[in-house]
Design a protein around this motif. Sequence first.
Motif, PDB file in Angstrom:
ATOM      1  N   ALA A   1       0.778  -1.324  -0.177  1.00  0.00           N
ATOM      2  CA  ALA A   1       0.117  -0.035  -0.034  1.00  0.00           C
ATOM      3  C   ALA A   1       1.036   1.113  -0.178  1.00  0.00           C
ATOM      4  O   ALA A   1       0.347   2.347  -0.114  1.00  0.00           O
ATOM      5  CB  ALA A   1      -0.737   0.010   1.314  1.00  0.00           C
ATOM      6  N   THR A   2       2.230   1.146   0.394  1.00  0.00           N
ATOM      7  CA  THR A   2       3.018   2.340   0.237  1.00  0.00           C
ATOM      8  C   THR A   2       2.970   2.749  -1.101  1.00  0.00           C
ATOM      9  O   THR A   2       3.466   2.082  -2.187  1.00  0.00           O
ATOM     10  CB  THR A   2       4.428   1.906   0.713  1.00  0.00           C
ATOM     11  N   PRO A   3       2.869   4.096  -1.581  1.00  0.00           N
ATOM     12  CA  PRO A   3       2.950   4.556  -2.734  1.00  0.00           C
ATOM     13  C   PRO A   3       4.431   4.333  -3.374  1.00  0.00           C
ATOM     14  O   PRO A   3       5.341   4.408  -2.905  1.00  0.00           O
ATOM     15  CB  PRO A   3       2.899   6.181  -2.526  1.00  0.00           C
ATOM     16  N   GLY A   4       4.065   3.613  -4.762  1.00  0.00           N
ATOM     17  CA  GLY A   4       5.367   3.386  -5.482  1.00  0.00           C
ATOM     18  C   GLY A   4       5.727   1.862  -5.292  1.00  0.00           C
ATOM     19  O   GLY A   4       6.505   1.424  -6.211  1.00  0.00           O
ATOM     20  N   ALA A   5       5.227   1.174  -4.279  1.00  0.00           N
ATOM     21  CA  ALA A   5       5.769  -0.250  -4.262  1.00  0.00           C
ATOM     22  C   ALA A   5       5.397  -1.011  -5.199  1.00  0.00           C
ATOM     23  O   ALA A   5       6.019  -1.879  -5.996  1.00  0.00           O
ATOM     24  CB  ALA A   5       5.106  -0.676  -2.900  1.00  0.00           C
ATOM     25  N   VAL A   6       4.072  -1.080  -5.795  1.00  0.00           N
ATOM     26  CA  VAL A   6       3.567  -1.885  -6.989  1.00  0.00           C
ATOM     27  C   VAL A   6       4.507  -1.488  -8.155  1.00  0.00           C
ATOM     28  O   VAL A   6       4.910  -2.640  -8.932  1.00  0.00           O
ATOM     29  CB  VAL A   6       2.192  -2.001  -7.161  1.00  0.00           C
TER      30      VAL A   6
ATOM     31  N   ARG B   1       8.683  -2.828 -12.359  1.00  0.00           N
ATOM     32  CA  ARG B   1       9.678  -2.428 -13.160  1.00  0.00           C
ATOM     33  C   ARG B   1      10.874  -3.530 -13.033  1.00  0.00           C
ATOM     34  O   ARG B   1      11.652  -3.683 -13.891  1.00  0.00           O
ATOM     35  CB  ARG B   1      10.230  -1.002 -12.748  1.00  0.00           C
ATOM     36  N   THR B   2      10.797  -4.138 -11.817  1.00  0.00           N
ATOM     37  CA  THR B   2      11.926  -4.946 -11.303  1.00  0.00           C
ATOM     38  C   THR B   2      11.718  -6.230 -12.403  1.00  0.00           C
ATOM     39  O   THR B   2      12.616  -6.994 -13.005  1.00  0.00           O
ATOM     40  CB  THR B   2      11.854  -5.348 -10.036  1.00  0.00           C
ATOM     41  N   VAL B   3      10.099  -6.516 -12.630  1.00  0.00           N
ATOM     42  CA  VAL B   3       9.787  -7.689 -13.625  1.00  0.00           C
ATOM     43  C   VAL B   3      10.486  -7.449 -14.826  1.00  0.00           C
ATOM     44  O   VAL B   3      11.079  -8.585 -15.609  1.00  0.00           O
ATOM     45  CB  VAL B   3       8.379  -8.086 -13.539  1.00  0.00           C
ATOM     46  N   LEU B   4      10.176  -6.145 -15.331  1.00  0.00           N
ATOM     47  CA  LEU B   4      10.904  -5.917 -16.850  1.00  0.00           C
ATOM     48  C   LEU B   4      12.221  -5.910 -16.772  1.00  0.00           C
ATOM     49  O   LEU B   4      12.727  -6.563 -17.852  1.00  0.00           O
ATOM     50  CB  LEU B   4      10.267  -4.578 -17.084  1.00  0.00           C
ATOM     51  N   ARG B   5      12.886  -5.447 -15.663  1.00  0.00           N
ATOM     52  CA  ARG B   5      14.420  -5.849 -15.635  1.00  0.00           C
ATOM     53  C   ARG B   5      14.755  -7.307 -15.604  1.00  0.00           C
ATOM     54  O   ARG B   5      15.822  -7.577 -16.324  1.00  0.00           O
ATOM     55  CB  ARG B   5      15.058  -5.364 -14.353  1.00  0.00           C
ATOM     56  N   VAL B   6      14.139  -8.030 -14.784  1.00  0.00           N
ATOM     57  CA  VAL B   6      14.448  -9.639 -14.933  1.00  0.00           C
ATOM     58  C   VAL B   6      14.098 -10.264 -16.172  1.00  0.00           C
ATOM     59  O   VAL B   6      15.086 -10.959 -16.843  1.00  0.00           O
ATOM     60  CB  VAL B   6      13.506 -10.264 -13.941  1.00  0.00           C
TER      61      VAL B   6
ATOM     62  N   GLY C   1      18.470 -19.025 -21.696  1.00  0.00           N
ATOM     63  CA  GLY C   1      18.787 -20.423 -21.043  1.00  0.00           C
ATOM     64  C   GLY C   1      19.379 -20.256 -19.902  1.00  0.00           C
ATOM     65  O   GLY C   1      19.381 -21.255 -19.019  1.00  0.00           O
ATOM     66  N   GLN C   2      19.808 -19.105 -19.287  1.00  0.00           N
ATOM     67  CA  GLN C   2      20.586 -19.029 -17.905  1.00  0.00           C
ATOM     68  C   GLN C   2      19.476 -18.349 -17.047  1.00  0.00           C
ATOM     69  O   GLN C   2      18.831 -17.432 -17.313  1.00  0.00           O
ATOM     70  CB  GLN C   2      21.935 -17.878 -18.191  1.00  0.00           C
ATOM     71  N   PRO C   3      19.670 -19.113 -15.758  1.00  0.00           N
ATOM     72  CA  PRO C   3      18.802 -18.272 -14.690  1.00  0.00           C
ATOM     73  C   PRO C   3      19.282 -16.842 -14.327  1.00  0.00           C
ATOM     74  O   PRO C   3      20.267 -16.697 -14.602  1.00  0.00           O
ATOM     75  CB  PRO C   3      19.111 -19.267 -13.574  1.00  0.00           C
ATOM     76  N   VAL C   4      18.067 -16.259 -14.055  1.00  0.00           N
ATOM     77  CA  VAL C   4      18.403 -14.691 -13.481  1.00  0.00           C
ATOM     78  C   VAL C   4      18.260 -14.680 -12.060  1.00  0.00           C
ATOM     79  O   VAL C   4      17.321 -15.233 -11.386  1.00  0.00           O
ATOM     80  CB  VAL C   4      17.061 -14.137 -14.349  1.00  0.00           C
ATOM     81  N   ALA C   5      19.437 -14.062 -11.465  1.00  0.00           N
ATOM     82  CA  ALA C   5      19.183 -13.907  -9.864  1.00  0.00           C
ATOM     83  C   ALA C   5      19.059 -12.524  -9.717  1.00  0.00           C
ATOM     84  O   ALA C   5      19.272 -11.760 -10.416  1.00  0.00           O
ATOM     85  CB  ALA C   5      20.840 -14.196  -9.466  1.00  0.00           C
ATOM     86  N   LEU C   6      18.066 -12.481  -8.645  1.00  0.00           N
ATOM     87  CA  LEU C   6      17.480 -11.210  -8.373  1.00  0.00           C
ATOM     88  C   LEU C   6      17.921 -11.151  -6.913  1.00  0.00           C
ATOM     89  O   LEU C   6      17.114 -12.202  -6.130  1.00  0.00           O
ATOM     90  CB  LEU C   6      16.184 -10.956  -8.703  1.00  0.00           C
ATOM     91  N   HIS C   7      18.636 -10.101  -6.378  1.00  0.00           N
ATOM     92  CA  HIS C   7      18.696 -10.118  -4.737  1.00  0.00           C
ATOM     93  C   HIS C   7      17.681  -8.809  -4.623  1.00  0.00           C
ATOM     94  O   HIS C   7      18.151  -7.750  -4.876  1.00  0.00           O
ATOM     95  CB  HIS C   7      20.394  -9.811  -4.473  1.00  0.00           C
ATOM     96  N   VAL C   8      16.882  -8.950  -3.486  1.00  0.00           N
ATOM     97  CA  VAL C   8      16.131  -7.864  -3.090  1.00  0.00           C
ATOM     98  C   VAL C   8      16.546  -7.711  -1.571  1.00  0.00           C
ATOM     99  O   VAL C   8      16.656  -8.669  -0.700  1.00  0.00           O
ATOM    100  CB  VAL C   8      14.791  -8.395  -3.117  1.00  0.00           C
TER     101      VAL C   8
ATOM    102  N   LEU D   1       8.594  -7.383  -1.488  1.00  0.00           N
ATOM    103  CA  LEU D   1       8.887  -6.941  -2.799  1.00  0.00           C
ATOM    104  C   LEU D   1       9.293  -8.447  -3.368  1.00  0.00           C
ATOM    105  O   LEU D   1       9.048  -8.542  -4.569  1.00  0.00           O
ATOM    106  CB  LEU D   1       9.800  -5.948  -2.961  1.00  0.00           C
ATOM    107  N   ALA D   2      10.015  -9.150  -2.631  1.00  0.00           N
ATOM    108  CA  ALA D   2      10.378 -10.538  -3.312  1.00  0.00           C
ATOM    109  C   ALA D   2       9.325 -11.164  -3.631  1.00  0.00           C
ATOM    110  O   ALA D   2       9.149 -11.992  -4.740  1.00  0.00           O
ATOM    111  CB  ALA D   2      11.471 -11.088  -2.559  1.00  0.00           C
ATOM    112  N   ARG D   3       8.476 -11.312  -2.545  1.00  0.00           N
ATOM    113  CA  ARG D   3       7.122 -12.140  -3.131  1.00  0.00           C
ATOM    114  C   ARG D   3       6.338 -11.425  -4.128  1.00  0.00           C
ATOM    115  O   ARG D   3       5.734 -12.355  -4.987  1.00  0.00           O
ATOM    116  CB  ARG D   3       6.374 -12.263  -1.889  1.00  0.00           C
TER     117      ARG D   3
END
Length: 167
Positions: A71-76, A81-86, A95-102, A114-116
Motif C-alpha cells: 500500500a506504500t505509494p510506488g511499491a507495486v 519495473r523489476t519484473v521488466l528488468r528480470v 537459457g541462463q537463470p536470472v538471479a535477483l537480490h532484493v 517485494l520479493a514475493r
Amino acid sequence: MITELLVPLIAPHTRVEITSYGVLHQDPPLGDALTLDLTTALRNPPEDPEVREVMLHSSGLDQVVYEYVLATPGAVEIAERTVLRVLAQAAALPGQPVALHVYCRGGKHRSVVLARKVAELLRGVGAAVAVTHRHVHLPVVENGLAVGTGSSAEISDDPTGAWTGEA
C-alpha cells in the motif's frame, strides 16, 4: 506495446532465483545478480509508530505486512519495473537463470514483500521462480541491536514446488 509482445516469448523460458535479505546482517548472498535496493525506499514498517508493535512480531510473510508494504505509494510500480528488468536480463542471456537480490536494512519486511510480489508477477507470466528469504526470521535490527523475537533460519518460498533452482 513492445513489452506485451515480448513477455509471452521470454517469460515461459525464464528461470529466476530471488533472494531477499537484510544488509544489517552483513552476509549478503554471493554471486552476480540484479539488485533491488529498498534500504531507503518505501516505508520501513517498524518505524511507523501506529503499527510498530505488530511489525516487531511479524514479517513480510504475514498478510498484514504484505498489504501494508504494497500500500506504500510506488511499491507495486517498483515490483513491475523489476519484473521488466528480470525479463530483459533473461532475453539478454537466454537459457541462463536470472538471479535477483532484493534487500532492505533488516530483511524482514520490505525485501520479503517485494520479493514475493515480483515472484507473483513473474509466475503470472509463466516464469519459473524460486524464492529464498535469508533473514525473515531474525529479529528487527535497530541501532545495531536486535529488537523483538525470531529464530535464525533461511526459508524457501516456493508455493508450487515446480522449480528448485537446479538447472
